[in-house]
Design a protein around this motif. Sequence first.
Motif, PDB file in Angstrom:
ATOM      1  N   VAL A 265       0.838  -1.193   0.000  1.00  0.00           N
ATOM      2  CA  VAL A 265       0.000   0.000   0.000  1.00  0.00           C
ATOM      3  C   VAL A 265       0.877   1.248   0.000  1.00  0.00           C
ATOM      4  CG1 VAL A 265      -1.928  -1.090   1.209  1.00  0.00           C
ATOM      5  CG2 VAL A 265      -0.202   0.134   2.511  1.00  0.00           C
ATOM      6  N   ALA A 266       0.365   2.292  -0.614  1.00  0.00           N
ATOM      7  CA  ALA A 266       1.022   3.598  -0.578  1.00  0.00           C
ATOM      8  C   ALA A 266      -0.030   4.637  -0.215  1.00  0.00           C
ATOM      9  CB  ALA A 266       1.649   3.925  -1.930  1.00  0.00           C
ATOM     10  N   PHE A 267       0.419   5.799   0.243  1.00  0.00           N
ATOM     11  CA  PHE A 267      -0.489   6.890   0.581  1.00  0.00           C
ATOM     12  C   PHE A 267       0.011   8.185  -0.040  1.00  0.00           C
ATOM     13  CE2 PHE A 267      -1.746   3.927   3.872  1.00  0.00           C
ATOM     14  CZ  PHE A 267      -3.100   4.174   4.046  1.00  0.00           C
ATOM     15  N   VAL A 268      -0.861   8.812  -0.832  1.00  0.00           N
ATOM     16  CA  VAL A 268      -0.603  10.108  -1.454  1.00  0.00           C
ATOM     17  C   VAL A 268      -1.368  11.168  -0.671  1.00  0.00           C
ATOM     18  CG1 VAL A 268      -0.979  11.465  -3.564  1.00  0.00           C
ATOM     19  CG2 VAL A 268      -0.252   9.068  -3.721  1.00  0.00           C
ATOM     20  N   LEU A 269      -0.850  12.397  -0.654  1.00  0.00           N
ATOM     21  CA  LEU A 269      -1.546  13.510  -0.010  1.00  0.00           C
ATOM     22  C   LEU A 269      -2.116  14.443  -1.076  1.00  0.00           C
ATOM     23  CD1 LEU A 269       0.997  14.418   2.819  1.00  0.00           C
ATOM     24  CD2 LEU A 269      -1.127  13.097   3.046  1.00  0.00           C
ATOM     25  N   ASP A 270      -3.372  14.854  -0.894  1.00  0.00           N
ATOM     26  CA  ASP A 270      -3.959  15.804  -1.833  1.00  0.00           C
ATOM     27  C   ASP A 270      -3.624  17.228  -1.379  1.00  0.00           C
ATOM     28  OD1 ASP A 270      -5.820  16.734   0.072  1.00  0.00           O
ATOM     29  OD2 ASP A 270      -7.570  16.301  -1.183  1.00  0.00           O
ATOM     30  N   PRO A 271      -4.035  18.264  -2.114  1.00  0.00           N
ATOM     31  CA  PRO A 271      -3.642  19.639  -1.759  1.00  0.00           C
ATOM     32  C   PRO A 271      -4.052  20.092  -0.364  1.00  0.00           C
ATOM     33  CG  PRO A 271      -4.403  19.587  -4.023  1.00  0.00           C
ATOM     34  CD  PRO A 271      -4.694  18.239  -3.441  1.00  0.00           C
ATOM     35  N   ASP A 272      -5.075  19.479   0.229  1.00  0.00           N
ATOM     36  CA  ASP A 272      -5.501  19.843   1.581  1.00  0.00           C
ATOM     37  C   ASP A 272      -4.925  18.917   2.644  1.00  0.00           C
ATOM     38  OD1 ASP A 272      -7.723  22.092   1.507  1.00  0.00           O
ATOM     39  OD2 ASP A 272      -8.030  20.820  -0.243  1.00  0.00           O
ATOM     40  N   GLY A 273      -4.080  17.977   2.218  1.00  0.00           N
ATOM     41  CA  GLY A 273      -3.475  17.056   3.168  1.00  0.00           C
ATOM     42  C   GLY A 273      -4.300  15.828   3.476  1.00  0.00           C
ATOM     43  N   TYR A 274      -5.433  15.629   2.770  1.00  0.00           N
ATOM     44  CA  TYR A 274      -6.195  14.394   2.943  1.00  0.00           C
ATOM     45  C   TYR A 274      -5.368  13.221   2.406  1.00  0.00           C
ATOM     46  CZ  TYR A 274     -10.347  17.349   3.657  1.00  0.00           C
ATOM     47  OH  TYR A 274     -11.257  18.274   4.122  1.00  0.00           O
ATOM     48  N   TRP A 275      -5.456  12.096   3.094  1.00  0.00           N
ATOM     49  CA  TRP A 275      -4.720  10.904   2.688  1.00  0.00           C
ATOM     50  C   TRP A 275      -5.503  10.139   1.617  1.00  0.00           C
ATOM     51  CZ3 TRP A 275      -2.365   7.995   7.502  1.00  0.00           C
ATOM     52  CH2 TRP A 275      -1.705   8.917   8.329  1.00  0.00           C
ATOM     53  N   ILE A 276      -4.787   9.643   0.600  1.00  0.00           N
ATOM     54  CA  ILE A 276      -5.371   8.788  -0.429  1.00  0.00           C
ATOM     55  C   ILE A 276      -4.577   7.491  -0.468  1.00  0.00           C
ATOM     56  CG2 ILE A 276      -6.005   8.533  -2.862  1.00  0.00           C
ATOM     57  CD1 ILE A 276      -5.832  11.634  -3.031  1.00  0.00           C
ATOM     58  N   GLU A 277      -5.196   6.420  -0.035  1.00  0.00           N
ATOM     59  CA  GLU A 277      -4.537   5.112  -0.080  1.00  0.00           C
ATOM     60  C   GLU A 277      -4.561   4.594  -1.513  1.00  0.00           C
ATOM     61  OE1 GLU A 277      -4.671   0.771   2.197  1.00  0.00           O
ATOM     62  OE2 GLU A 277      -6.392   2.125   2.304  1.00  0.00           O
ATOM     63  N   VAL A 278      -3.487   3.940  -1.923  1.00  0.00           N
ATOM     64  CA  VAL A 278      -3.388   3.358  -3.263  1.00  0.00           C
ATOM     65  C   VAL A 278      -3.103   1.869  -3.103  1.00  0.00           C
ATOM     66  CG1 VAL A 278      -2.301   3.478  -5.522  1.00  0.00           C
ATOM     67  CG2 VAL A 278      -2.432   5.536  -4.102  1.00  0.00           C
ATOM     68  N   ILE A 279      -3.981   1.028  -3.672  1.00  0.00           N
ATOM     69  CA  ILE A 279      -3.836  -0.415  -3.539  1.00  0.00           C
ATOM     70  C   ILE A 279      -3.958  -1.094  -4.912  1.00  0.00           C
ATOM     71  CG2 ILE A 279      -4.746  -0.435  -1.178  1.00  0.00           C
ATOM     72  CD1 ILE A 279      -7.399  -1.510  -2.323  1.00  0.00           C
ATOM     73  N   GLN A 280      -3.579  -2.355  -4.957  1.00  0.00           N
ATOM     74  CA  GLN A 280      -3.700  -3.146  -6.171  1.00  0.00           C
ATOM     75  C   GLN A 280      -5.125  -3.648  -6.351  1.00  0.00           C
ATOM     76  OE1 GLN A 280      -1.388  -4.103  -8.671  1.00  0.00           O
ATOM     77  NE2 GLN A 280      -3.241  -4.905  -9.641  1.00  0.00           N
ATOM     78  N   ASN A 281      -5.690  -3.425  -7.541  1.00  0.00           N
ATOM     79  CA  ASN A 281      -6.961  -4.048  -7.896  1.00  0.00           C
ATOM     80  C   ASN A 281      -6.666  -5.492  -8.282  1.00  0.00           C
ATOM     81  OD1 ASN A 281      -9.237  -5.027  -9.298  1.00  0.00           O
ATOM     82  ND2 ASN A 281      -9.853  -2.967  -9.910  1.00  0.00           N
ATOM     83  N   GLU A 282      -7.116  -6.429  -7.451  1.00  0.00           N
ATOM     84  CA  GLU A 282      -6.783  -7.834  -7.657  1.00  0.00           C
ATOM     85  C   GLU A 282      -7.385  -8.393  -8.939  1.00  0.00           C
ATOM     86  OE1 GLU A 282      -4.642  -9.564  -5.898  1.00  0.00           O
ATOM     87  OE2 GLU A 282      -4.282  -7.893  -4.518  1.00  0.00           O
ATOM     88  N   ASN A 283      -8.393  -7.719  -9.477  1.00  0.00           N
ATOM     89  CA  ASN A 283      -8.996  -8.179 -10.725  1.00  0.00           C
ATOM     90  C   ASN A 283      -8.035  -8.048 -11.901  1.00  0.00           C
ATOM     91  OD1 ASN A 283     -11.352  -9.157 -12.177  1.00  0.00           O
ATOM     92  ND2 ASN A 283     -11.467  -7.121 -13.092  1.00  0.00           N
ATOM     93  N   PHE A 284      -7.024  -7.180 -11.754  1.00  0.00           N
ATOM     94  CA  PHE A 284      -6.064  -6.957 -12.833  1.00  0.00           C
ATOM     95  C   PHE A 284      -4.790  -7.779 -12.663  1.00  0.00           C
ATOM     96  CE2 PHE A 284      -8.725  -3.230 -13.247  1.00  0.00           C
ATOM     97  CZ  PHE A 284      -8.807  -3.062 -14.615  1.00  0.00           C
ATOM     98  N   LYS A 285      -4.698  -8.517 -11.584  1.00  0.00           N
ATOM     99  CA  LYS A 285      -3.526  -9.349 -11.358  1.00  0.00           C
ATOM    100  C   LYS A 285      -3.650 -10.629 -12.143  1.00  0.00           C
ATOM    101  CE  LYS A 285      -1.018  -8.609  -7.050  1.00  0.00           C
ATOM    102  NZ  LYS A 285      -0.776  -9.144  -5.689  1.00  0.00           N
ATOM    103  N   ALA A 286      -2.596 -10.977 -12.860  1.00  0.00           N
ATOM    104  CA  ALA A 286      -2.615 -12.227 -13.622  1.00  0.00           C
ATOM    105  C   ALA A 286      -2.475 -13.410 -12.675  1.00  0.00           C
ATOM    106  CB  ALA A 286      -1.478 -12.235 -14.632  1.00  0.00           C
ATOM    107  N   PRO A 287      -3.219 -14.502 -12.916  1.00  0.00           N
ATOM    108  CA  PRO A 287      -3.038 -15.708 -12.096  1.00  0.00           C
ATOM    109  C   PRO A 287      -1.604 -16.186 -12.171  1.00  0.00           C
ATOM    110  CG  PRO A 287      -4.996 -15.893 -13.479  1.00  0.00           C
ATOM    111  CD  PRO A 287      -4.246 -14.677 -13.946  1.00  0.00           C
ATOM    112  N   PRO A 288      -1.086 -16.801 -11.116  1.00  0.00           N
ATOM    113  CA  PRO A 288       0.307 -17.277 -11.118  1.00  0.00           C
ATOM    114  C   PRO A 288       0.591 -18.176 -12.330  1.00  0.00           C
ATOM    115  CG  PRO A 288      -0.645 -17.485  -8.938  1.00  0.00           C
ATOM    116  CD  PRO A 288      -1.762 -17.093  -9.848  1.00  0.00           C
ATOM    117  N   GLY A 289       1.662 -17.860 -13.042  1.00  0.00           N
ATOM    118  CA  GLY A 289       2.088 -18.665 -14.168  1.00  0.00           C
ATOM    119  C   GLY A 289       1.389 -18.361 -15.486  1.00  0.00           C
ATOM    120  N   LYS A 290       0.411 -17.420 -15.470  1.00  0.00           N
ATOM    121  CA  LYS A 290      -0.320 -17.158 -16.710  1.00  0.00           C
ATOM    122  C   LYS A 290       0.525 -16.376 -17.704  1.00  0.00           C
ATOM    123  CE  LYS A 290      -4.625 -15.484 -18.689  1.00  0.00           C
ATOM    124  NZ  LYS A 290      -5.970 -14.915 -18.425  1.00  0.00           N
TER     125      LYS A 290
END
Length: 291
Positions: A265-290
């Motif tokens: 996970v990562a966290f970006v700050l917007d211009p007012d200092g609000y936190w925005i978490e950034v995560i992986q969308n698991e739907n876009f992850k390729a199955p192992p070995g694909k």
Amino acid sequence: MTVIEKKTFPDNKFDLYFLAYAGQRSASKDNHWTDREGIIELTHNYGSENDDSVKYANGNKEPGKGFGHTCISVDNIQAACKRISDAGYRFQKKLEDGRMHHIAFALDPDDYWVEIISQKNVEETKDVTDTDPACYRMNHTMIRVKDKDASIKFYEDAMGMKLMRTNENKDAGFTLYFLAYGPHPGEASANGVNPGASREGFLELTWNHGTEKEEGKVYHDGNAEPQGFGHICVSVDDLDEACKRFESKGVQWKKRLTEGRMKNVAFVLDPDGYWIEVIQNENFKAPPGKY
């Protein structure tokens, strides 16, 4: 709503609960929790339920003003509000209160505001007595911003969102900006007030006219004392590449992927200092070995 994911952190003494509308008539149906637009994450710190001194800032009064509310859209708003009231929950604003009779605000157990809007014309539902929560949508999250130009540019350019709708209230001295991912909902409004009421995942920015001229920070991010609102979150197709893109946009980081113990996970700050978490969308992850 339904708890669709739970994460426990006993060493750190907190748990996370992810809730969404999850039935077959919901917007996302059986999607993985990282592949949904309408989720509320609740953080429970162990022992807070037994400590009367623990009170969270709801974001709508000082100190701690910044975050405004979450919002659900419902099928038959009069019946939906009655259902909530009959269950014993309180309201900040009932439908019949004030001048705006097309929206209500319920209060959750921590006094966070939950706006309730209609997916239909409110005049057509005033005599309807049934409501089906399976049709509800987690429509948007609202935060207040100091400088609307800086915030809109950030969310469009850095975060890749689109400005979908603007609602100016000159007499009241504020303007609302609705941003989202995906196609524009169009200008047609089923209820005459809220285009996009049947969708999920909007971010509502509230700009109170003149705040851009104030010195220093105007709004509270919810993570410093008094604590309350934590963050919004976006899921991305490729977490590493997305963070490289954010870096190229010159964003301010709260936490890079490489920092700390959690490398997913990562966290970006917007211009007012609000936190925005950034995560992986698991739907876009390729199955192992694909690949």
